[in-house]
Design a protein around this motif. Structure first.
Motif, PDB file in Angstrom:
ATOM      1  N   VAL A  28       0.834  -1.201   0.000  1.00 44.33           N
ATOM      2  CA  VAL A  28       0.000   0.000   0.000  1.00 44.33           C
ATOM      3  C   VAL A  28       0.869   1.250   0.000  1.00 44.33           C
ATOM      4  CG1 VAL A  28      -1.614   1.355   1.408  1.00 44.33           C
ATOM      5  CG2 VAL A  28      -2.024  -1.076   1.027  1.00 44.33           C
ATOM      6  N   PHE A  29       1.845   1.300   0.887  1.00 45.87           N
ATOM      7  CA  PHE A  29       2.699   2.486   0.963  1.00 45.87           C
ATOM      8  C   PHE A  29       3.583   2.625  -0.275  1.00 45.87           C
ATOM      9  CE2 PHE A  29       1.571   2.317   5.442  1.00 45.87           C
ATOM     10  CZ  PHE A  29       1.314   3.656   5.678  1.00 45.87           C
ATOM     11  N   PHE A  30       4.019   1.519  -0.844  1.00 45.50           N
ATOM     12  CA  PHE A  30       4.809   1.572  -2.069  1.00 45.50           C
ATOM     13  C   PHE A  30       3.978   2.145  -3.212  1.00 45.50           C
ATOM     14  CE2 PHE A  30       6.445  -0.277  -6.006  1.00 45.50           C
ATOM     15  CZ  PHE A  30       7.759   0.169  -5.951  1.00 45.50           C
ATOM     16  N   LEU A  31       2.741   1.689  -3.349  1.00 44.73           N
ATOM     17  CA  LEU A  31       1.871   2.205  -4.413  1.00 44.73           C
ATOM     18  C   LEU A  31       1.560   3.690  -4.198  1.00 44.73           C
ATOM     19  CD1 LEU A  31      -0.557  -0.803  -4.913  1.00 44.73           C
ATOM     20  CD2 LEU A  31       1.278  -0.033  -6.431  1.00 44.73           C
ATOM     21  N   MET A  32       1.363   4.080  -2.953  1.00 42.66           N
ATOM     22  CA  MET A  32       1.125   5.503  -2.680  1.00 42.66           C
ATOM     23  C   MET A  32       2.363   6.334  -3.024  1.00 42.66           C
ATOM     24  SD  MET A  32      -1.337   5.453   0.755  1.00 42.66           S
ATOM     25  CE  MET A  32      -0.023   5.945   1.768  1.00 42.66           C
TER      26      MET A  32
END
Length: 71
Positions: A28-32
């Motif tokens: 999730v944080f990587f995609l954000m």
């Protein structure tokens, strides 16, 4: 003493299912982060185009003031 100190910071669970929440939050944080970077690049390109147009507009006005059209 060192093995005891390292055990405070390193944790490798026996049950590998405990990695699932970490993998999900990482994804999730990587995609954000990827989305934010793309957004920054798009906005930067847009501002670059606007600055280029403004520069051409200002240089065009200066050229016209230096060389008024002959009537």
């Amino acid at each position: 003493m060192w093995p005891w100190v390292l055990n405070l910071f390193l944790y490798f669970p026996e049950d590998k299912r405990e990695y699932i929440p970490a993998a999900i939050s990482f994804a999730v944080f990587f995609l954000m982060a990827v989305f934010t970077m793309r957004l920054i690049v798009v906005i930067s390109r847009r501002q670059e185009k606007e600055a280029k147009q403004l520069e051409e507009q200002l240089l065009g006005k200066q050229d016209r003031q230096k060389h008024p059209p002959h009537v």
